[in-house]
Design a protein around this motif. Structure first.
Motif, PDB file in Angstrom:
ATOM      1  N   GLN A 196       0.816  -1.213   0.000  1.00 18.36           N
ATOM      2  CA  GLN A 196       0.000   0.000   0.000  1.00 18.36           C
ATOM      3  C   GLN A 196       0.852   1.267   0.000  1.00 18.36           C
ATOM      4  O   GLN A 196       0.399   2.328  -0.452  1.00 18.36           O
ATOM      5  CB  GLN A 196      -0.939   0.011   1.209  1.00 18.36           C
ATOM      6  CG  GLN A 196      -1.979   1.116   1.168  1.00 18.36           C
ATOM      7  CD  GLN A 196      -2.938   1.068   2.335  1.00 18.36           C
ATOM      8  OE1 GLN A 196      -2.794   0.232   3.234  1.00 18.36           O
ATOM      9  NE2 GLN A 196      -3.919   1.965   2.354  1.00 18.36           N
ATOM     10  N   GLN A 228      -3.824  -6.456  -6.305  1.00 15.54           N
ATOM     11  CA  GLN A 228      -4.185  -6.471  -4.892  1.00 15.54           C
ATOM     12  C   GLN A 228      -3.130  -5.722  -4.091  1.00 15.54           C
ATOM     13  O   GLN A 228      -1.938  -5.769  -4.419  1.00 15.54           O
ATOM     14  CB  GLN A 228      -4.287  -7.908  -4.370  1.00 15.54           C
ATOM     15  CG  GLN A 228      -5.430  -8.707  -4.958  1.00 15.54           C
ATOM     16  CD  GLN A 228      -5.435 -10.140  -4.449  1.00 15.54           C
ATOM     17  OE1 GLN A 228      -5.133 -11.066  -5.195  1.00 15.54           O
ATOM     18  NE2 GLN A 228      -5.764 -10.315  -3.180  1.00 15.54           N
ATOM     19  N   ALA A 290      -5.211  -7.455   0.656  1.00 14.33           N
ATOM     20  CA  ALA A 290      -6.663  -7.242   0.643  1.00 14.33           C
ATOM     21  C   ALA A 290      -7.257  -7.948  -0.569  1.00 14.33           C
ATOM     22  O   ALA A 290      -6.553  -8.254  -1.537  1.00 14.33           O
ATOM     23  CB  ALA A 290      -6.957  -5.749   0.594  1.00 14.33           C
ATOM     24  N   SER A 291      -8.555  -8.205  -0.532  1.00 18.81           N
ATOM     25  CA  SER A 291      -9.206  -8.842  -1.666  1.00 18.81           C
ATOM     26  C   SER A 291      -9.169  -7.927  -2.880  1.00 18.81           C
ATOM     27  O   SER A 291      -8.887  -6.730  -2.768  1.00 18.81           O
ATOM     28  CB  SER A 291     -10.662  -9.165  -1.314  1.00 18.81           C
ATOM     29  OG  SER A 291     -11.411  -7.960  -1.168  1.00 18.81           O
ATOM     30  N   ARG A 293     -11.675  -6.846  -4.547  1.00 17.63           N
ATOM     31  CA  ARG A 293     -12.704  -5.814  -4.390  1.00 17.63           C
ATOM     32  C   ARG A 293     -12.243  -4.722  -3.423  1.00 17.63           C
ATOM     33  O   ARG A 293     -12.372  -3.523  -3.700  1.00 17.63           O
ATOM     34  CB  ARG A 293     -14.001  -6.452  -3.881  1.00 17.63           C
ATOM     35  CG  ARG A 293     -15.204  -5.499  -3.873  1.00 17.63           C
ATOM     36  CD  ARG A 293     -16.446  -6.234  -3.386  1.00 17.63           C
ATOM     37  NE  ARG A 293     -16.745  -7.368  -4.233  1.00 17.63           N
ATOM     38  CZ  ARG A 293     -17.415  -7.292  -5.387  1.00 17.63           C
ATOM     39  NH1 ARG A 293     -17.839  -6.121  -5.815  1.00 17.63           N
ATOM     40  NH2 ARG A 293     -17.663  -8.380  -6.079  1.00 17.63           N
ATOM     41  N   ASP A 294     -11.701  -5.129  -2.255  1.00 17.38           N
ATOM     42  CA  ASP A 294     -11.215  -4.140  -1.283  1.00 17.38           C
ATOM     43  C   ASP A 294     -10.030  -3.359  -1.841  1.00 17.38           C
ATOM     44  O   ASP A 294      -9.861  -2.161  -1.559  1.00 17.38           O
ATOM     45  CB  ASP A 294     -10.823  -4.829   0.020  1.00 17.38           C
ATOM     46  CG  ASP A 294     -12.025  -5.348   0.794  1.00 17.38           C
ATOM     47  OD1 ASP A 294     -13.159  -4.899   0.500  1.00 17.38           O
ATOM     48  OD2 ASP A 294     -11.842  -6.199   1.680  1.00 17.38           O
ATOM     49  N   SER A 295      -9.195  -4.035  -2.634  1.00 13.64           N
ATOM     50  CA  SER A 295      -8.043  -3.357  -3.225  1.00 13.64           C
ATOM     51  C   SER A 295      -8.492  -2.271  -4.195  1.00 13.64           C
ATOM     52  O   SER A 295      -7.885  -1.194  -4.272  1.00 13.64           O
ATOM     53  CB  SER A 295      -7.147  -4.369  -3.945  1.00 13.64           C
ATOM     54  OG  SER A 295      -6.518  -5.239  -3.026  1.00 13.64           O
ATOM     55  N   ARG A 296      -9.566  -2.520  -4.939  1.00 20.01           N
ATOM     56  CA  ARG A 296     -10.084  -1.498  -5.842  1.00 20.01           C
ATOM     57  C   ARG A 296     -10.613  -0.302  -5.047  1.00 20.01           C
ATOM     58  O   ARG A 296     -10.456   0.848  -5.466  1.00 20.01           O
ATOM     59  CB  ARG A 296     -11.182  -2.077  -6.735  1.00 20.01           C
ATOM     60  CG  ARG A 296     -10.633  -2.919  -7.874  1.00 20.01           C
ATOM     61  CD  ARG A 296     -11.746  -3.452  -8.761  1.00 20.01           C
ATOM     62  NE  ARG A 296     -12.568  -2.409  -9.358  1.00 20.01           N
ATOM     63  CZ  ARG A 296     -12.246  -1.730 -10.449  1.00 20.01           C
ATOM     64  NH1 ARG A 296     -11.091  -1.960 -11.056  1.00 20.01           N
ATOM     65  NH2 ARG A 296     -13.051  -0.808 -10.944  1.00 20.01           N
ATOM     66  N   ALA A 297     -11.231  -0.565  -3.903  1.00 20.82           N
ATOM     67  CA  ALA A 297     -11.717   0.537  -3.060  1.00 20.82           C
ATOM     68  C   ALA A 297     -10.539   1.349  -2.521  1.00 20.82           C
ATOM     69  O   ALA A 297     -10.589   2.595  -2.498  1.00 20.82           O
ATOM     70  CB  ALA A 297     -12.548  -0.027  -1.908  1.00 20.82           C
ATOM     71  N   ILE A 298      -9.476   0.669  -2.090  1.00 17.93           N
ATOM     72  CA  ILE A 298      -8.268   1.359  -1.621  1.00 17.93           C
ATOM     73  C   ILE A 298      -7.701   2.230  -2.736  1.00 17.93           C
ATOM     74  O   ILE A 298      -7.294   3.369  -2.523  1.00 17.93           O
ATOM     75  CB  ILE A 298      -7.214   0.328  -1.152  1.00 17.93           C
ATOM     76  CG1 ILE A 298      -7.690  -0.385   0.124  1.00 17.93           C
ATOM     77  CG2 ILE A 298      -5.854   0.985  -0.932  1.00 17.93           C
ATOM     78  CD1 ILE A 298      -6.803  -1.551   0.536  1.00 17.93           C
ATOM     79  N   ASP A 301      -9.891   5.370  -3.500  1.00 17.98           N
ATOM     80  CA  ASP A 301      -9.693   6.401  -2.474  1.00 17.98           C
ATOM     81  C   ASP A 301      -8.385   7.141  -2.711  1.00 17.98           C
ATOM     82  O   ASP A 301      -8.314   8.368  -2.542  1.00 17.98           O
ATOM     83  CB  ASP A 301      -9.681   5.758  -1.079  1.00 17.98           C
ATOM     84  CG  ASP A 301     -11.062   5.304  -0.623  1.00 17.98           C
ATOM     85  OD1 ASP A 301     -12.060   5.751  -1.232  1.00 17.98           O
ATOM     86  OD2 ASP A 301     -11.135   4.474   0.302  1.00 17.98           O
TER      87      ASP A 301
END
Length: 308
Positions: A196, A228, A290-291, A293-298, A301
């Motif tokens: 990240q 990811q 992260a998954s 889906r969660d990685s796309r949200a990260i 943002d």
């Protein structure tokens, strides 16, 4: 990779003995690896040491080792002598000769030889031929996913290269790698694991970062591509900064893992060595990252932060 090559073209490819074939499109680097693996297999099947094989061609054990590991261009005479001494029949010798001829041909990136680190050239040659490519990057966006502006800044800052031609040739090389990897009829399945911190470390202007992160979002929408992120609060699984795992089809080189250092790299091809490092990458993927889906949200943002 650094030795002289000849430009002659091989005859139409023919099957190599056993389960391996000299398939159409096998690039020179891959041909050299397959050649070396087959010569080693034949030597070991006859219980010959590398020292004994060296004596057969009046060479050192180091030269035999480099031939079998494809670390130097093959000598056609050495290949023919070894094949004959190993008991290969006429068809097998012809097949090995064609592999050697292919291994001596120029690579597409030879024109960029002055702008590509020598230790990366095997990776560059093989990445687009993989059927599966998984990489982990702890510091920057992977070269295969970089925008031109992001790459230009990384090269200028990280390599301390300031001359325009030096920079632009390197940027062009990365762009060509991307085209060859993603814009072929059947691209490799690509899994990109990024720390990240890559999103927090600003490279160039905010606009450069926003453009780069939008490109990552675009790539993550492609079939067969997964990006990811390993969150900052996840457990520490690896202390490596850059790793890549490549798997090839049944007619290509054996699976390998590339681990990059500050000014060198190690290629692991022995099954037990590959397995240990693949296990590490699997832990990164399943335990730390992260998954999708969660990685796309990260990522979304992060894009908003740089666009504000």
């Amino acid at each position: 990779m650094n030795g002289a090559r000849v430009s002659q073209q091989p005859d139409s490819p023919v099957p190599l003995y056993g389960p391996v074939f000299l398939r159409p499109g096998l690039n020179p680097t891959a041909a050299g690896i397959v050649l070396g693996a087959e010569l080693r297999r034949m030597r070991e099947a006859r219980n010959l040491t590398a020292t004994r094989s060296g004596k057969l061609i009046n060479a050192s054990v180091s030269k035999v080792s480099r031939l079998e590991r494809a670390l130097s261009p093959p000598d056609l005479r050495d290949v023919e002598v070894l094949a004959a001494k190993y008991g290969a029949n006429a068809t097998e010798r012809a097949q090995l000769r064609r592999l050697a001829q292919r291994a001596l041909e120029p690579e597409w990136f030879d024109r960029y030889a002055d702008y590509a680190a020598s230790w990366m050239q095997r990776l560059i040659a093989l990445e687009s031929d993989a059927v599966y490519f998984c990489t982990y990057e702890a510091r920057i966006a992977p070269g295969l996913l970089q925008t031109a502006a992001y790459a230009r800044q990384i090269i200028s800052d990280g390599l301390r290269v300031s001359e325009g031609d030096q920079v632009e040739q390197r940027v062009e090389l990365r762009a060509e790698r991307q085209r060859r990897f993603f814009e072929q009829p059947e691209p490799p399945r690509g899994k990109f694991l990024l720390d990240q911190s890559v999103l927090l470390r600003q490279v160039g202007t905010r606009q450069t970062m926003a453009e780069q992160l939008r490109k990552l979002l675009d790539y993550s929408d492609r079939p067969g591509v997964s990006i990811q992120f390993v969150p900052l609060n996840s457990s520490v699984v690896s202390n490596h900064g850059s790793m890549a795992h490549l798997r090839f089809g049944p007619l290509g080189p054996p699976a390998m893992v590339y681990v990059e250092g500050d000014d060198d790299a190690t290629y692991y091809v022995k099954p037990d060595e590959v397995e240990r490092r693949v296990e590490l990458m699997l832990r990164l993927s399943h335990e730390a990252a992260a998954s999708w889906r969660d990685s796309r949200a990260i990522l979304r943002d992060a894009v908003k932060r740089y666009e504000d």
